[in-house]
Design a protein around this motif. Structure first.
Motif, mmCIF file in Angstrom:
data_model
loop_
_atom_site.group_PDB
_atom_site.id
_atom_site.type_symbol
_atom_site.label_atom_id
_atom_site.label_comp_id
_atom_site.label_asym_id
_atom_site.label_seq_id
_atom_site.Cartn_x
_atom_site.Cartn_y
_atom_site.Cartn_z
ATOM 1 N N GLN A 225 0.828 -1.209 0.000
ATOM 2 C CA GLN A 225 0.000 0.000 0.000
ATOM 3 C C GLN A 225 0.864 1.260 0.000
ATOM 4 O O GLN A 225 0.588 2.221 -0.727
ATOM 5 C CB GLN A 225 -0.913 -0.014 1.229
ATOM 6 N N LYS A 228 2.357 2.341 -3.406
ATOM 7 C CA LYS A 228 1.486 2.854 -4.465
ATOM 8 C C LYS A 228 1.678 4.350 -4.688
ATOM 9 O O LYS A 228 1.540 4.839 -5.809
ATOM 10 C CB LYS A 228 0.025 2.553 -4.124
ATOM 11 N N HIS A 229 1.948 5.091 -3.635
ATOM 12 C CA HIS A 229 2.040 6.543 -3.751
ATOM 13 C C HIS A 229 3.370 7.101 -3.255
ATOM 14 O O HIS A 229 3.551 8.314 -3.202
ATOM 15 C CB HIS A 229 0.902 7.203 -2.964
#
Length: 323
Positions: A225, A228-229
């Motif tokens: 997670q 992802k960014h």
């Protein structure tokens, strides 16, 4: 701890932390700012800014050229000069650095020069000063094996000093505490990563500094997670003794919080078993990093930090040279 052949970093005793020893790395931060290599070449420019679209910074005014957006015409300059002029903007860039600093029980160990936790703090300090010099924000999570302490990202020197003071207090306060249960520590490690996920601004440079002994498969989803960014990097701290490298030839009663036993360090089979165990652990961390496309770097607690970062040799191979 054997400190006869290598000099400790300035202001450091290798076991506890002080503000002076962490502030010392401020003097070495500028040499790794772009266009220089960032920390070491294997990090592939960890602090090169990328466009994040946070806003627009005014750059300059120049004479209008065909194709320019008419909405950017500077009417005041145009009226004053009698010729159309356009405002130019650069996309504002920001890449906060978020650190996860492990100072848990397994990190409070060192056989030759520094505790692994002290080396982790030194590296975190250097990255913090590099980030501050680049006018970006730095913050993170300090993990002591049971709980976490949040430090929100900031670009102010005062905040960075407070961040370092928090690392010192978290490290030194827990240095004499009873060893934690392994299951407790692995569960808390995953919770700490989840807290990092909540604290971390999108587009951050995330650096996990640990020996990764609390790493489990549960952490994989959290790292996925975060990736992802953000851009993630692992910095794995190890000690020469963990890899069977030691001058000590006696017998010692040792424990890893899971089991205790007498080990004969004069025996080549003992050293070989330690090396094999270390290789298995490193392979587990490498495999998870590879699956998630996370860069893995290695540092030794048996050598001064700066000597490893300026060397062309892979730090992961330097433990064996510190015998």
């Amino acid at each position: 701890m054997n400190k006869t052949t290598l000099s400790l970093p300035p202001h450091s005793n290798g076991v506890t932390l002080s503000l002076n020893e962490l502030v010392h790395y401020k003097n070495h931060s500028l040499q790794w700012l772009p266009p220089s290599q960032s920390v070491w070449s294997k990090m592939n420019g960890s602090h090169q800014s990328r466009q994040k679209g946070r806003g627009m910074d005014f750059s300059e005014v120049r004479q209008y050229q065909p194709g320019d957006d008419i909405r950017s015409i500077d009417w005041r300059v145009t009226a004053r000069t009698g010729k159309p002029h356009t405002k130019l903007y650069n996309e504002e860039r920001e890449q906060p650095t978020m650190l996860f600093i492990d100072v848990s029980d397994t990190m409070r160990f060192g056989s030759q020069l520094l505790f692994k936790s002290v080396q982790a703090a030194h590296f975190a300090s250097l990255l913090s000063w590099i980030t501050l010099a680049a006018k970006d924000r730095v913050g993170g999570i300090i993990f002591d094996g049971l709980s976490t302490l949040d430090c929100k990202p900031s670009s102010r020197q005062k905040s960075v000093l407070q961040f370092m003071q928090s690392i010192i207090e978290q490290h030194n306060t827990n240095s004499d505490s009873e060893p934690l249960d392994t299951a407790q520590q692995t569960s808390s490690f995953a919770k700490g990563l989840s807290q990092l996920q909540r604290l971390c601004p999108k587009g951050s440079e995330i650096v996990i500094i640990s020996d990764f002994y609390a790493l489990t498969d549960e952490c994989k989803a959290i790292f996925s997670q975060l990736s992802k960014h953000n851009r993630l990097q692992f910095v794995m701290i190890s000690d020469p003794l963990e890899q069977g490298s030691t001058r000590f030839n006696g017998t010692e009663y040792v424990s890893d919080n899971k089991r205790s036993a007498w080990l004969d360090f004069s025996s080549s089979s003992t050293k070989k078993a330690l090396e094999q165990q270390a290789n298995l652990h490193k392979a587990y961390v490498q495999n998870m990093a590879m699956q998630l496309s996370i860069q893995l770097h290695c540092l030794s607690s048996g050598l001064p930090l700066l000597s490893q970062l300026t060397s062309s040799q892979d730090p992961s191979q330097q433990d064996k040279g510190a015998k």
